[in-house]
Design an enzyme around this catalytic site. Sequence first.
Site, PDB file in Angstrom:
ATOM      1  N   ASP A   1      -3.913  -0.080  -5.804  1.00 41.82           N
ATOM      2  CA  ASP A   1      -2.403   0.264  -5.434  1.00 41.82           C
ATOM      3  C   ASP A   1      -1.455  -1.061  -5.475  1.00 41.82           C
ATOM      4  O   ASP A   1      -0.499  -0.949  -5.458  1.00 41.82           O
ATOM      5  CB  ASP A   1      -2.318   1.053  -4.167  1.00 41.82           C
ATOM      6  CG  ASP A   1      -3.135   0.290  -3.046  1.00 41.82           C
ATOM      7  OD1 ASP A   1      -3.634  -0.441  -3.471  1.00 41.82           O
ATOM      8  OD2 ASP A   1      -3.003   1.036  -1.811  1.00 41.82           O
ATOM      9  N   ASN A   2      -2.364  -2.350  -5.518  1.00 43.12           N
ATOM     10  CA  ASN A   2      -1.484  -3.318  -5.799  1.00 43.12           C
ATOM     11  C   ASN A   2      -2.791  -4.713  -6.130  1.00 43.12           C
ATOM     12  O   ASN A   2      -3.781  -4.288  -5.696  1.00 43.12           O
ATOM     13  CB  ASN A   2      -0.643  -3.901  -4.366  1.00 43.12           C
ATOM     14  CG  ASN A   2      -1.676  -3.813  -3.215  1.00 43.12           C
ATOM     15  OD1 ASN A   2      -1.461  -2.868  -2.117  1.00 43.12           O
ATOM     16  ND2 ASN A   2      -2.313  -4.670  -2.689  1.00 43.12           N
TER      17      ASN A   2
ATOM     18  N   CYS B   1       0.828  -1.218  -0.084  1.00 49.34           N
ATOM     19  CA  CYS B   1       0.161   0.240   0.113  1.00 49.34           C
ATOM     20  C   CYS B   1       1.026   1.373  -0.138  1.00 49.34           C
ATOM     21  O   CYS B   1       0.743   2.126  -0.810  1.00 49.34           O
ATOM     22  CB  CYS B   1      -0.982   0.020   1.277  1.00 49.34           C
ATOM     23  SG  CYS B   1      -1.430  -1.472   1.865  1.00 49.34           S
TER      24      CYS B   1
END
Length: 488
Positions: free
Chosen positions: A263-264, A28
């Site tokens: 974000d991932n 994150c």
Amino acid sequence: QTPLKKTNALIAQMGVTFLNAYVPSALCCPSRASILTGKYPHNHHVVNNTLEGNCSSKLWQKIQEPHTFPALLKAMCGYQTFFAGKYLNEYGAEDAGGVGYVPPGWSFWYALEKNSKYYNYTLSVNGKARRHGENYSVDYLTDVLANMSLDFLEYKSNFEPFFMMISTPAPHSPWTAAPQYAKSFQNVSAPRNSNFNIHGKNKHWLIRQAKTPMTNSSIQFLDDAYRKRWRTLLSVDDLVEKLVKKLELNGELDNTYIFYTSDNGFHTGQFSLPIDKRQLYEFDIKVPLLVRGPGIKPNQTNKMLVANIDLGPTILDIAGYDLNKTQMDGMSLLPLLRGDRNVTWRSDFLVEYQGEGYNGSDPTCPGLGPGVTHCFPDCVCEDSYNNTYACVRTLSTSWDLQYCEFDDREVFVEVYNLTADPHQINNIAKTIDQEILEKMNYRLMMLQSCSGATCRTPGVFDPGYRFDPRLMFSNHGVRARRFSAQSL
């Protein structure tokens, strides 16, 4: 089946879907810092989700935040800017100004204190703490963010351009669905690709320590997590629909760009790792990226290699800011969005991650020894102090390749040919042509020490690439410049 039907219809089908969008670090805080700064982690120095790892630290506030793209949008381009949701995991920490601190660049600030929650959280409302409880109708965070966003669109000035960043924690744990969605997707389970629940042979020791096959309880746990994540996304889908409808009602939809991304990635059972992120494989570093807006034809897909460091440069480019004035490592996606045919684009980018692990043993898993962390369920560890790696991810007309080196005692190398092996089962480091290995090793050294324009130089499989093997053995010391805490 997807929890994002409306998002798909309103953004993807009305614009472009990037099929190869990535994050340079699958965690994150480093990833969010890359979005805000347009920089690789070795240039913004956020290495994990802690204050010590530079996540929302005093140092970050002083050195990086004044140069984020929202700060430039507000100060240099005259934008009114709005933020709502999860900012950086340690935002609001007492040692870094608490919730009274509002980062430069935001005209309206509604940020979540610390990490992801759905109920019982504190928001910083322009620097003032506002507590929320557990009453669905007034406290469920995804809906609160939607309502604040709609209010902003209702009351903002019509004489200045605007930028909004709405950052829902969903689908992050604790995966609390809205009550009306608590029973959705009962028959959904995590994807059973060919890398699901198999032993990760010829991989880094952290992957090899996973128990294969997984226990029934682990499989139940990860399937349950997958369903819960989908359920939380139904509220995100509602949020997207409300915003698009509001923009349409305001007559602003046709001249507004909308970006949807994450974000991932996240794994659920691949190589017998139950659930987490932080690994170098596609399932953790690849993210969705959908964009609609002026000049973007509907229903497009784009195969170019793009990364979250490109979002800041793209948005500044849209605002008319001169990107040469920034220190950003990424590239503007605007030519791709407009469908320019003769654009020269990158063929590779850098992935880098710094492993975390405790000095002591995990008390719940005493047999594991020190240096590991996130050992759940069934004492399968998702991270360790030497899970520190850097990769070149290459996508060109001739190669779809990933080359990775671990910064550990064995300098472990993993190489995957994703054309033949899309699920990254076979590590071909021992069999691939030695010359390619040398070139990739050299390219990795270049990218690990790149900054700004040097991060955009031609990759190994570009016609403009120049390789001088003598440089590998000269004493210019790039090899020693590892992505590590010492360089902070």
